[in-house]
Structures are given as structure tokens and as C-alpha cells.
Design a protein around this motif. Structure first.
Motif, PDB file in Angstrom:
ATOM      1  N   GLY A 305       0.811  -1.221   0.000  1.00 40.04           N
ATOM      2  CA  GLY A 305       0.000   0.000   0.000  1.00 40.04           C
ATOM      3  C   GLY A 305       0.840   1.264   0.000  1.00 40.04           C
ATOM      4  N   THR A 306       0.456   2.170   0.884  1.00 40.71           N
ATOM      5  CA  THR A 306       1.157   3.450   0.989  1.00 40.71           C
ATOM      6  C   THR A 306       2.633   3.230   1.334  1.00 40.71           C
ATOM      7  OG1 THR A 306      -0.799   4.746   1.460  1.00 40.71           O
ATOM      8  CG2 THR A 306       1.236   5.519   2.454  1.00 40.71           C
ATOM      9  N   SER A 307       2.904   2.245   2.152  1.00 32.47           N
ATOM     10  CA  SER A 307       4.308   1.960   2.496  1.00 32.47           C
ATOM     11  C   SER A 307       5.091   1.529   1.260  1.00 32.47           C
ATOM     12  CB  SER A 307       4.389   0.882   3.579  1.00 32.47           C
ATOM     13  OG  SER A 307       3.862   1.378   4.779  1.00 32.47           O
ATOM     14  N   SER A 351       6.827  -0.712   7.119  1.00 29.41           N
ATOM     15  CA  SER A 351       5.480  -0.989   7.627  1.00 29.41           C
ATOM     16  C   SER A 351       5.194  -0.090   8.818  1.00 29.41           C
ATOM     17  CB  SER A 351       5.360  -2.461   8.029  1.00 29.41           C
ATOM     18  OG  SER A 351       4.116  -2.693   8.619  1.00 29.41           O
ATOM     19  N   GLN A 352       4.176   0.749   8.696  1.00 29.54           N
ATOM     20  CA  GLN A 352       3.786   1.606   9.819  1.00 29.54           C
ATOM     21  C   GLN A 352       3.457   0.744  11.017  1.00 29.54           C
ATOM     22  OE1 GLN A 352       1.750   3.382  12.718  1.00 29.54           O
ATOM     23  NE2 GLN A 352       0.427   2.147  11.439  1.00 29.54           N
ATOM     24  N   SER A 353       2.540  -0.201  10.815  1.00 29.05           N
ATOM     25  CA  SER A 353       2.054  -1.015  11.940  1.00 29.05           C
ATOM     26  C   SER A 353       3.096  -2.023  12.396  1.00 29.05           C
ATOM     27  CB  SER A 353       0.801  -1.774  11.517  1.00 29.05           C
ATOM     28  OG  SER A 353       1.104  -2.643  10.440  1.00 29.05           O
ATOM     29  N   THR A 356       1.756  -6.022   9.246  1.00 31.27           N
ATOM     30  CA  THR A 356       1.128  -6.428   7.989  1.00 31.27           C
ATOM     31  C   THR A 356       1.575  -7.856   7.630  1.00 31.27           C
ATOM     32  OG1 THR A 356       0.988  -4.160   7.301  1.00 31.27           O
ATOM     33  CG2 THR A 356       0.892  -5.793   5.553  1.00 31.27           C
ATOM     34  N   SER A 404      -2.979   6.148   5.789  1.00 28.78           N
ATOM     35  CA  SER A 404      -1.682   6.549   6.336  1.00 28.78           C
ATOM     36  C   SER A 404      -1.245   7.906   5.780  1.00 28.78           C
ATOM     37  CB  SER A 404      -0.655   5.477   5.945  1.00 28.78           C
ATOM     38  OG  SER A 404       0.545   5.718   6.606  1.00 28.78           O
ATOM     39  N   LYS A 489      -5.169   7.752  -2.064  1.00 29.02           N
ATOM     40  CA  LYS A 489      -5.882   8.501  -1.016  1.00 29.02           C
ATOM     41  C   LYS A 489      -7.291   8.855  -1.494  1.00 29.02           C
ATOM     42  CE  LYS A 489      -3.183   8.443   2.382  1.00 29.02           C
ATOM     43  NZ  LYS A 489      -2.889   7.088   1.969  1.00 29.02           N
ATOM     44  N   GLU A 492      -9.453   5.558  -1.513  1.00 31.49           N
ATOM     45  CA  GLU A 492      -9.825   4.961  -0.225  1.00 31.49           C
ATOM     46  C   GLU A 492     -10.688   5.879   0.631  1.00 31.49           C
ATOM     47  OE1 GLU A 492      -6.450   3.920   2.240  1.00 31.49           O
ATOM     48  OE2 GLU A 492      -5.369   5.720   1.663  1.00 31.49           O
TER      49      GLU A 492
HETATM   50  C1  F6R Z   1      -3.304   3.450   2.796  1.00 33.10           C
HETATM   51  C2  F6R Z   1      -2.746   2.612   3.836  1.00 33.10           C
HETATM   52  C3  F6R Z   1      -2.370   1.228   3.498  1.00 33.10           C
HETATM   53  C4  F6R Z   1      -1.136   0.787   4.289  1.00 33.10           C
HETATM   54  C5  F6R Z   1      -0.851  -0.693   4.049  1.00 33.10           C
HETATM   55  C6  F6R Z   1       0.417  -1.161   4.742  1.00 33.10           C
HETATM   56  O1  F6R Z   1      -3.561   4.751   3.249  1.00 33.10           O
HETATM   57  O2  F6R Z   1      -2.629   3.035   4.964  1.00 33.10           O
HETATM   58  O3  F6R Z   1      -2.176   1.066   2.124  1.00 33.10           O
HETATM   59  O4  F6R Z   1      -0.050   1.574   3.900  1.00 33.10           O
HETATM   60  O5  F6R Z   1      -1.935  -1.447   4.515  1.00 33.10           O
HETATM   61  O6  F6R Z   1       0.351  -0.962   6.110  1.00 33.10           O
HETATM   62  P1  F6R Z   1       1.659  -0.958   7.005  1.00 33.10           P
HETATM   63  O7  F6R Z   1       2.452   0.230   6.653  1.00 33.10           O
HETATM   64  O8  F6R Z   1       1.157  -0.917   8.418  1.00 33.10           O
HETATM   65  O9  F6R Z   1       2.384  -2.237   6.691  1.00 33.10           O
END
Ligand code: F6R
Length: 612
Positions: A305-307, A351-353, A356, A404, A489, A492
């Protein structure tokens, strides 16, 4: 994905669980439920829809017990209706589950053959049946869970309570995260630390196929085979304020506005603010950063995704500034395509979280193939962070909005630092260039404040966007991934069809789409490719396309051909994405908000995608 809160302590479990679920609702939100053991009986209340539906049902419910579990569901097996909502209760056993039981069909067949009455369409209920069967024989919750764990295949995290034992709670996981919050004579079992952060800062992260057993204020950890384990308590220093909206209408808006601070927090530890040199902190590898950067032959980025779009920016930055080959891949493709990972590859996951599922599987696969791995995460001690050899942190603070924003810009800021450090260590960056790039990077937080100050223009431009039937987002070089991110963006948040394209690709197909119903959003800060992008826009304009452009300062050529021109401050090409993405975030935000959509929780989406 689904949110889990389990509680055993001395306070009102209803309050603790509902407060916790509110903090997790952003992860998944098509139904919710709670079960509390009250005077030897399980009281279970569930509701389809948002958490407020459950809260309404709970208004006149009072529980005297101090043991309970709660859940917000993001449907995998079965529609989002009450009968499929968690907790699932079978006989004396209740549980909440996040993830997927892959062998559920076999389990279901066997259970039906043994006479079980299945009341939901979920795989989760089947696990409650299995534990309930075992408990009839063993009369011991720990044994019943251990026997059941051996029968489950898939990705899951599960918390179980037994109405015959009001001082006991058990949890186990294989895949999605599960964390134990350890308070004074009270315990929390949560899928995300945010759910318990207001009660404790002490957390223990369960690893796959580990079991936590809490009984009479004693906490024990076991392997799947029952061997006792010693676990370390980790102090989490996020505060609860960081998880509140702080007066903003939505979390997403607050997070967009936090970007100056978030970007500064990401880069400051790695830049010398006096000399304007790059001094990247240790990444935690056995060898020094410089030894690693000198010895690698390539970098592979894997993300979703955004990452993934941030990774794409990383490719431009590192190849162009550091003269090192970079490959990029979406994690769900990488993990299944038998990737070739040559010797001397540094594989970087973003990965923000940090949870994933596909990215986690990808980093594990890369390690099996002998790669050195580096994770860029926001959530420290998350599964991906723990899996990686080296670690780089976004330091963005909690990101709650499903879409994100600040994690994206913080990551790109870190990738700027990484590219400069690689270039420096590999001897392809002069001292003057270093100083120049670092100076411009250090200016980004205050430049972001300037961009945010123009929000009212972005909101006006968003009104204009409502008229269009389709959107093409265009960019070249580092602005190409920003075009892709802008289109994502819009899709979604505002549920409108948008596509991101490399501006040079227009002639190869998309030009056929263009008429007066098509908006063309172009990301065109002044760089060496600007003239080429302007030529592409002429072609689109000649065919009736309406242009909304983002450019540097007062760009007369762009301004004259655009319905709306949105200006960003001048910066280095490396820092352009940090500034140009903000108008795109805000336009999508305002458009979705004006259409009445749920900006923080777009339909069908979840924040932390812990199933593949
Ligand atoms: C879009 C968004 C998703 C995340 C993707 C990966 O706005 O937030 O596309 O970027 O699900 O998530 P992480 O970065 O947590 O691995």
C-alpha cells in the motif's frame, strides 16, 4: 483488523473493555461484543455495526465480575451480523479471535460428526467448540487450550475465559499480535498497546505459538508444547494524549497536521543540526552502518500500500543519490513468486504497523534466503521490527486514521537520510552536496507548516474535484510514486475512481480516457523533468482534460494551464515528495468529509492488515 481486549483485575471490566475497544475501533469495525463472567455465569452482549451500537445495548447492563473479553470485528468468515460477532460462546467457554483458521473446514466437519451445534458462520466459533470439548474432560483451562492449539492451522490470536474460573484468563497466538499489559493486580490482553495504555506502560509481547496463563494474580508463559518461558517486560513510552483527537474533527486531519513534528522526529536523531552532516544512528546490525553500506551490492524494498509507494520513492532516492541498485516489490507478490535474493542484498521492509501479514511473511522469507534485513516501522517491538536484523524508526507517534499520512512522510524523510548516508559511505557524495541536502531536509518541517497554512485552498480545490467522473494523477521521477499515493488517497477516502500514472506513459493509452469529465492532478515541483511534464499536460489539455497542478512557488506556465494551481515551497528534488503529498492528502480528506464519508474509518478497510 479485529481489535481484542481481555481484562482480569479489580476494576469494572465493562468500562475497561469498552474504553479499550474505542481505541482499537479504527482497526476493524463491522460489529463488536463483550462477555463478562458474572457470578459464575457468562453474560455476553453483541451488536452489528459500530461500537456505539454495542454501547447503547450496554447502557443498562451492570456486571459485578472482574473478568471479561471484548472484540471489534472486521469480517473474514461470515457476514458482519450479530450472530457472527465475537465473543463466541460455547458452553462454559467464551473467546475472541483475530485472524483466520485455515483448517476450519476439517474442524467443522469433525465437530458436526460429533454432534456439535454450530450457530455462526465463523471459523472462530469452532475453536470455542474445541476448547469446550477439552474442558469437559480435563477440567483445566490451560490443558484444554494447549490441546486445542495443536489442532489449529492458520494465523490467529485468541483470548479465552471459562465461566467456572473467574480469576483466570488465557491467550495464545500464531500470527496477529497479542500483547499482555501488566498492571498492579490487573492484567490486560490486547491486540494493540493503545487499548491498555491508559492503565499501564508495562507490556509483554507474545511470540508465535506462545501461551500466556494468568490466574490469581500470577502470570505464566508457556511454549505450545507446555515448556515454561521467561518473558521480558517492555516499557512503552507513548502517552494517551497521542491517541486523542486534540480538537481536530478527525484523526486523519490531526495526523496530517502533525507532519511537521513527525518528520522532525524521524530525521533529527540522524542529522547533525550544527554542521548539517548526516550521522545516521546505529541500525543495530552486528557490523557498523558504514561497513554494511559499503559491502552491499543492492537493496530490495518490500512493503504494501502506501508503504510500498514510500519504498518506490526510496528507489529513486537511493539509486540516484547513492548509485546503488534498488528493487521494489509488493509483499504479497514477493512472498509467493520465489524471489531471487542475491548475496550481499540488504532487504528493507517498510510498515507503519509492523504487523502487515504479507510484509511479515516477506521478511521471514528473505531471512531464509540469507538476506540481511532492515525494518522501517512506526510501532516499536511490533512483529516485523522483532523479526528484522536492523531497525529504523519513524517516531511518528500513534497513527490512528486508517489512511496513512504522517507515517508516509516520516518514512520518506528517513529514506532521504538513508540515501544520503549510503551515498556518503560509498564515496559518491561531496561534502558540499551533503551540506546542501541536509540543510534542505532540515528545512522541511517548517516548510510543511507553510504548506498546511494553505489548507483553505486545498479545500476549495477539493470542491472542484466533486464535478469529475474520473481522475488521473500524474508525476515523473520521485513525483510518480506521489501521484500513485494521491490516487490511492482519493480512492480509499472519497470512493472515487482514480489512477496514478507516470506522466510519460500518457501517450501509451490513458490519453484515450481524457475528456472534460476527467480531472488531471499533476505533481510537478520544479526539477529537471518539469518541461517534459508540462508538455504532457499540453497534450491532455488539448483534449479537454481539466488540470489541477502542484508546483513550486509561482510557476507561471503551470498556473496558466491549470484550473487550480497549488503551490509548495522550493526544496531539493529529494525532499519534494515530503511537500507535494500534503495537498493531495488534504484534497482527498476534504472531498471525503464534504461527501459525508467516514474519513477515519473508510468502508471495507482496516488499519493493521494482519491477515493476507
Ligand atoms: C493506505 C494505507 C495502506 C497501508 C498498508 C500497509 O492509506 O494506509 O495502504 O499503507 O496497509 O500498512 P503498514 O504500513 O502498516 O504495513
Amino acid at each position: 483488523m479485529c481489535g481484542i481486549v481481555g481484562y482480569l483485575g479489580f476494576q469494572d471490566p465493562k468500562k475497561i473493555i469498552i474504553d479499550g475497544l474505542k481505541k482499537l475501533e479504527y482497526r476493524g469495525y463491522d460489529s463488536a461484543g463483550i462477555a463478562v463472567v458474572d457470578k459464575g455465569q457468562t453474560k455476553r452482549i453483541r451488536a452489528a455495526g459500530k461500537l456505539k451500537n454495542l454501547e447503547e445495548k450496554l447502557i443498562n447492563e451492570h456486571f459485578s465480575g472482574h473478568l471479561g473479553i471484548g472484540h471489534t470485528r472486521w469480517a473474514t468468515h461470515g457476514a458482519p451480523v450479530e450472530k457472527n460477532a465475537h465473543p463466541h460462546q460455547v458452553g462454559e467457554i467464551s473467546l475472541v479471535h483475530n485472524g483466520i483458521i485455515e483448517n476450519y473446514l476439517d474442524i467443522k466437519k469433525d465437530l458436526i460428526a460429533r454432534g456439535a451445534k454450530i450457530t455462526s458462520d465463523t471459523d472462530s466459533e469452532l475453536v470455542a467448540h474445541l476448547i469446550n470439548e477439552e474442558i469437559q474432560v480435563t477440567k483445566n483451562l490451560l490443558l484444554a487450550v494447549q490441546k486445542t492449539l495443536g489442532k489449529l492451522i492458520g494465523a490467529f490470536s485468541i483470548v479465552v475465559i471459562w465461566e467456572k474460573s473467574p480469576d483466570e484468563i488465557i491467550a495464545f497466538k500464531d500470527g496477529p499480535p497479542l500483547i499482555v499489559g501488566v498492571g498492579e493486580k490487573e492484567f490486560f490482553i490486547v491486540s494493540d498497546v493503545q487499548a491498555a495504555l491508559q492503565y499501564t506502560k508495562n507490556f509483554v509481547y507474545l511470540e508465535d505459538r506462545e501461551v500466556v496463563h494468568i490466574q490469581n494474580n500470577e502470570i505464566k508463559y508457556f511454549s505450545a508444547l507446555g515448556a515454561p518461558l521467561k518473558k521480558q517486560i517492555v516499557q512503552v513510552d507513548w502517552n494517551t494524549e497521542q491517541v486523542e483527537k486534540m480538537g481536530f474533527k478527525h484523526f486523519m486531519l490531526k495526523e496530517i497536521y502533525e507532519q511537521p513534528r513527525a518528520v522532525a522526529a524521524a530525521i533529527r536523531p540522524h542529522l547533525n543540526t550544527e554542521t548539517h552532516q548526516v550521522e545516521m544512528q546505529t541500525l543495530g546490525f552486528v557490523k557498523s552502518n558504514a561497513e554494511i553500506f559499503k559491502s552491499i551490492d543492492r537493496i530490495m524494498f518490500v512493503a504494501c500500500g502506501t508503504s510500498y509507494y514510500a519504498a518506490m520513492v526510496g528507489k529513486y532516492l537511493i539509486e540516484q543519490a547513492g548509485n546503488l541498485p534498488v528493487e521494489i516489490d509488493v509483499a504479497s507478490e514477493f512472498r509467493y513468486r520465489k524471489p531471487i535474493v542475491p548475496k550481499n542484498t540488504l532487504l528493507i521492509t517498510i510498515s507503519q504497523s509492523g504487523e502487515t501479514a504479507d510484509t511479515l511473511a516477506a521478511i521471514r522469507l528473505a531471512k531464509e534466503k540469507g538476506a540481511l534485513t532492515l525494518s522501517i516501522t512506526n510501532v516499536q517491538k511490533s512483529s516485523i521490527d522483532r523479526e528484522a536484523h536492523g531497525h529504523l524508526y519513524m517516531n511518528s507517534g500513534v497513527e490512528v486514521g486508517v489512511a496513512s499520512t504522517k507515517a508516509f512522510t516520516s518514512t520518506i524523510a528517513l529514506l532521504n537520510v538513508l540515501a544520503l548516508q549510503i551515498a556518503k559511505d560509498r564515496g559518491v557524495l561531496t561534502a558540499d552536496q551533503e551540506k546542501n541536502y541536509v540543510t534542505q531536509l532540515l528545512a522541511v518541517p517548517s516548510q510543511l507548516e507553510v504548506v498546511l497554512a494553505y489548507d483553505k485552498y486545498f479545500s476549495e480545490a477539493a470542491k472542484k474535484l466533486q464535478e469529475f467522473k474520473g481522475f488521473l494523477y500524474l508525476g515523473r521521477g520521485v513525483s510518480y510514486p506521489i501521484a500513485l499515493e494521491g490516487a490511492l488517497k482519493l480512492k480509499e477516502l472519497a470512493y472515487m475512481h482514480a489512477e496514478g500514472y507516470a506522466a510519460g506513459e500518457m501517450k501509451h493509452g490513458p490519453l484515450a480516457l481524457i475528456d472534460s469529465n476527467m480531472a488531471i492532478v499533476v505533481v510537478a515541483p520544479t526539477d529537471e523533468l518539469i518541461e517534459k511534464t508540462i508538455s504532457n499536460l499540453q497534450e491532455a489539455k488539448a483534449r479537454g482534460g481539466k488540470i489541477i497542478s502542484i508546483g513550486t512557488g509561482e510557476n507561471a506556465a503551470l498556473q496558466s494551464m491549470s484550473e487550480y494551481y497549488l503551490s509548495i515551497p522550493a526544496s531539493s528534488w529529494m525532499a519534494h515528495p515530503l511537500l507535494s503529498v500534503v495537498p493531495l492528502q488534504l484534497m482527498s480528506y476534504h472531498l471525503a468529509d464534504s461527501l459525508g464519508y467516514d474519513v477515519d474509518q473508510p468502508r471495507n478497510l482496516a488499519k493493521s492488515v494482519t491477515v493476507e
